[in-house]
Enzyme design. Structure first.
Site, PDB file in Angstrom:
ATOM      1  N   ASP A 479       0.830  -1.207   0.000  1.00  0.00           N
ATOM      2  CA  ASP A 479       0.000   0.000   0.000  1.00  0.00           C
ATOM      3  C   ASP A 479       0.868   1.262   0.000  1.00  0.00           C
ATOM      4  O   ASP A 479       2.077   1.208   0.292  1.00  0.00           O
ATOM      5  CB  ASP A 479      -0.882  -0.042   1.264  1.00  0.00           C
ATOM      6  CG  ASP A 479      -2.174   0.747   1.111  1.00  0.00           C
ATOM      7  OD1 ASP A 479      -2.303   1.516   0.148  1.00  0.00           O
ATOM      8  OD2 ASP A 479      -3.059   0.594   1.991  1.00  0.00           O
ATOM      9  N   ASP A 549     -10.671   2.154  -3.201  1.00  0.00           N
ATOM     10  CA  ASP A 549     -11.222   1.944  -1.860  1.00  0.00           C
ATOM     11  C   ASP A 549     -12.741   2.040  -1.883  1.00  0.00           C
ATOM     12  O   ASP A 549     -13.392   1.788  -0.864  1.00  0.00           O
ATOM     13  CB  ASP A 549     -10.664   2.992  -0.884  1.00  0.00           C
ATOM     14  CG  ASP A 549      -9.342   2.529  -0.295  1.00  0.00           C
ATOM     15  OD1 ASP A 549      -9.003   1.359  -0.461  1.00  0.00           O
ATOM     16  OD2 ASP A 549      -8.657   3.357   0.336  1.00  0.00           O
TER      17      ASP A 549
END
Ligand code: DGJ
Length: 758
Positions: A479, A549
């Site tokens: 990430d 997301d």
């Protein structure tokens, strides 16, 4: 052959079966003569008419008052010698001037394709028909050599470009700007510009506009390719759509700041460029050194956006992504992020893992919060040792439990970051990007490690490597949750500070190369707050990406639609999450959420341990069904049929490799009363007769509720037919008239109709 060099005319024809690209010379200058549908070259040269230049166009050749660089189509335009359009490069030499005058020396053809040192690029495998043209130019005053590389990939129908500057002089020069590709369309501005704009949770939204007589810049200045624009830009004829028409595109194999310029001059010529953004960029080129620009992949198609996308999909899936997983079906995973966020215990993870295993899920991913002092996003990044107050039995405890349950175990990292509240930061406050004496701007309470430094790169290779070596981990989610500010390094001398962002990306690539090479059997998924770094550069190292997301099924259709222009569906991960959705609070059915994620790489992101029996049974059927179609979906051909940006519904078709099965995913937005049914021409079914099935997992009125069984009820076609149980429809009919959907019963409905050749 792919490359034809005509020495007499000083002209080169690069070609694949469908595409031609022509470079010529004029008064020692390289000119761009053609890019588009394959042509036979006429005798006359140059191909483009060189007209007398009008007033107010200066002439670099004092002997020839008709000749100005501002009106000729150019291949890699310079700066300051009469071309006022966007330059391809700019070099400052030791006397402070920025003029270069590169003259063509040679055209050299070779087989295959060179690597670009330190940078990702598409590659060649035995049997591929790939040839390289190297154009060498020299500037007599600075002794700079410029090599322009063109790789013609006949197998995949693409041309790639990159440039190499070599300092063969005795003095340092400063590269202030160095794009990878520039193309001029002579006397042609009949284009729409298409790019993919967005932000966090809203990535790659399709944007289209006529270019007019103006200059457009699509760029990132954030230190990564970013959520806000994607380094893939298209010029299309105004009538081009998914199904038909001409499109020209550039896709940048790079994960940092980029720029793409589209500029139309007063004489209706269009310049189209792509490369590293010159925003806060400089590169000191000392005598003997070379600078390599990253690769741009150029695709032309006259078969609409789908035609172009298929070229990218196949090339990226087969000749950009690498490693063990390139040709392997991807596991169905459960990620605990939306189920628990930072608050989990070993017991909670085990409960989710147990439920996942019973459902048939193959991989458990432990997301953020397992390390250091990490109970919120305020601390802990950089301290990559297990948080034993949450996981008393360490990482091994969770990994072993999942393995016992016959599931693989995967782990989240954010290796490029450091929290100011962390042991790592306290020990190495200089290891982050910063400018001495200035506030260190935080994003999500974190700073960015200075990946331009070798000691930082080595540290990350070591700590991540140690964890992967000492546990049974088969997947990593990598990430990156903020963009760069104060992009400077404590180690670099003042004159090198503006090199930091590019050095960072080179450092990142070095780290990823080391880890992915050592851990060949670990599946790496890249992520940057969702799809904030969804680019071809990352795909070279990590063959899949967390697309966004935003897990809301309605929103996802826009993200999938936009992402699919450049990136193959096997690289696109989508998870079924809770309803109401955590990002939008929208309620959608499990069925709709299921179909939205099944069209790409399926996963889950909800608390499976608290699902109702009914939902659990349905998820089980989804998983079993996806396993049965995953080969077709992940390695099939993905078509956009209906755009969510053009109406209140969307449609996506996936064709199996053997062209025997077609999966049509259809979604609607708001329901309205008293509507007629709608017919969708499917256009792409191969010749044959098809059995039609509407897939259901049990929560819709059509469903049979049986494991993995399809329901054949409720199918309508044009002209009106009432009973299609077991119907067999010819492709000619479906492609032409289409398949007719009855009025759906609620908002945000999804359907999957499967057409199987009989
Ligand atoms: C952003 C990612 O996109 C999410 O999926 C999750 O991993 C969080 N970061 C964790 O902080």
């Amino acid at each position: 052959m792919g490359i034809l060099i005509d020495d007499k005319k000083m002209r080169v024809h690069l070609y694949t079966d469908n595409t031609s690209y022509v470079i010529e010379t004029l008064q020692g200058e390289l000119i761009h003569s053609y890019w588009g549908k394959r042509i036979e070259l006429p005798e006359h040269s140059p191909l483009v008419p060189i007209e007398e230049c009008p007033s107010f166009y200066p002439n670099p050749n004092v002997e020839d008052k008709t000749y100005s660089l501002d009106v000729i189509p150019r291949e890699y335009p310079d700066f300051g010698r009469s071309d006022y359009r966007s330059p391809g490069y700019r070099v400052e030499v030791s006397d402070g001037t920025k003029i270069t005058d590169f003259v063509v020396q040679s055209f050299l053809k070779s087989e295959g394709k060179p690597d670009i040192p330190g940078l990702p690029s598409t590659y060649v495998q035995e049997g591929d028909r790939v040839h390289t043209l190297q154009v060498t130019l020299k500037d007599a005053k600075t002794n700079l050599e410029l090599n322009l590389f063109y790789c013609v990939n006949e197998t995949y129908d693409v041309i790639t470009r990159h440039a190499v500057f070599k300092n063969e002089g005795n003095e340092k020069v400063i590269l202030e700007h160095a794009l990878s590709a520039s193309v001029d369309f002579y006397n042609d501005k009949n284009f729409d510009l298409i790019h993919f704009n967005g932000s966090w949770a809203r990535e790659r939204f399709f944007e289209r506009m006529p270019i007019g007589r103006s200059k457009h810049v699509i760029e990132s200045k954030r230190g990564s390719s970013g959520h806000h624009e994607n380094p893939m830009v298209m010029l299309a004829r105004p009538k081009t759509d998914d199904l038909q028409g001409e499109v020209y595109s550039m896709n940048f194999v790079y994960s940092g700041n980029f720029t793409s310029v589209v500029e139309v001059n007063s004489y209706d010529s269009t310049r189209f460029q792509m490369g590293i953004n010159d925003f806060d960029f400089e590169w000191n080129l000392k005598p003997g050194e070379s600078f390599y620009t990253p690769e741009v992949v150029m695709v032309y198609s006259d078969e609409g956006f789908n035609g172009m996308s298929h070229i990218y999909h196949q090339l990226f899936r087969e000749r950009l992504c690498r490693g063990t997983f390139r040709d392997q079906e991807r596991p169905i995973l459960i990620n605990n992020w939306e189920a628990t966020y930072f608050s989990f215990t070993q017991e909670k993870l085990e409960a989710i893992g147990k439920a996942a295993n019973e459902i048939g899920i193959e991989l458990f991913v432990l997301d953020d919060g397992w390390f250091g002092k990490r109970d919120s996003d305020k601390s802990g990044l950089g301290d990559w040792f297990v948080n034993t107050s949450k996981l008393q039995n360490g990482l091994g405890g969770v990994a072993d439990y999942m393995n016992q349950e016959k599931m693989q175990f995967g782990l989240w990292f954010e290796p490029e970051m450091v929290s100011p509240d962390s042991d790592l930061y306290r020990e190495h406050p200089d290891w982050c990007l910063h400018a001495k004496g200035h506030t260190r701007t935080e994003g999500r309470n974190q700073l960015i490690l200075d990946f331009s430094r070798e000691d930082v790169q080595d540290h990350i290779i070591q700590v991540v490597g140690n964890i992967l070596r000492s546990h049974s981990i088969s997947y990593v989610k990598w990430d990156m949750n903020r963009n760069m500010t104060e992009s400077y390094s404590a180690l670099l001398q003042p004159e090198h500070q503006s090199e930091t962002t590019h050095r960072y990306i080179l450092g990142l690539y070095r780290v990823m190369e080391a880890l992915t090479t050592e851990f060949k059997d670990v599946l790496f998924e890249s992520c940057s707050g969702g799809g904030g770094r969804y680019d071809a550069g990352m795909l070279y190292y990590m063959p899949q990406t967390w697309a966004s997301d935003d897990t809301d099924a309605y929103e996802r259709q826009f993200i999938h639609y936009g992402t699919s222009f450049a990136y193959p569906s096997i690289t696109m991960c989508s998870h079924i999450s809770m309803s109401p959705n955590h990002q939008t609070n929208r309620v959608t059915s499990l069925k709709t959420r299921g179909f939205m994620s099944m069209m790409v790489n399926l996963g889950y992101e909800l608390d499976l341990s608290v699902l109702s029996e009914v939902d659990r049974a349905q998820v089980k059927r989804q998983v079993a069904y996806y396993k049965s179609i995953r080969q077709d979906i992940q390695f099939g051909r993905f078509y956009r049929i209906l755009s969510p940006f053009e109406g209140d519904r969307s449609g996506f078709l996936v064709e199996s490799k053997d062209q025997k099965r077609y999966y049509f995913f259809y979604f609607t937005a708001l329901n309205r009363p008293n509507r007629l049914s709608v017919t969708v021409p499917l256009t792409y079914l191969s010749e044959g007769n098809y059995q039609v099935e509407s897939i259901s997992f049990g929560d819709d009125n059509n469903g049979t509720g049986e494991d993995g069984q399809a329901s054949k009820a409720d199918i309508y076609i044009t002209p009106k037919t009432t009973d299609l149980e077991g119907a067999v429809l010819p492709s000619r009919f479906l492609n032409h008239f289409g398949y007719t959907f009855n009025q759906l019963q609620s908002d945000f409905e999804g359907q999957l109709i499967v057409f199987t050749k009989v």
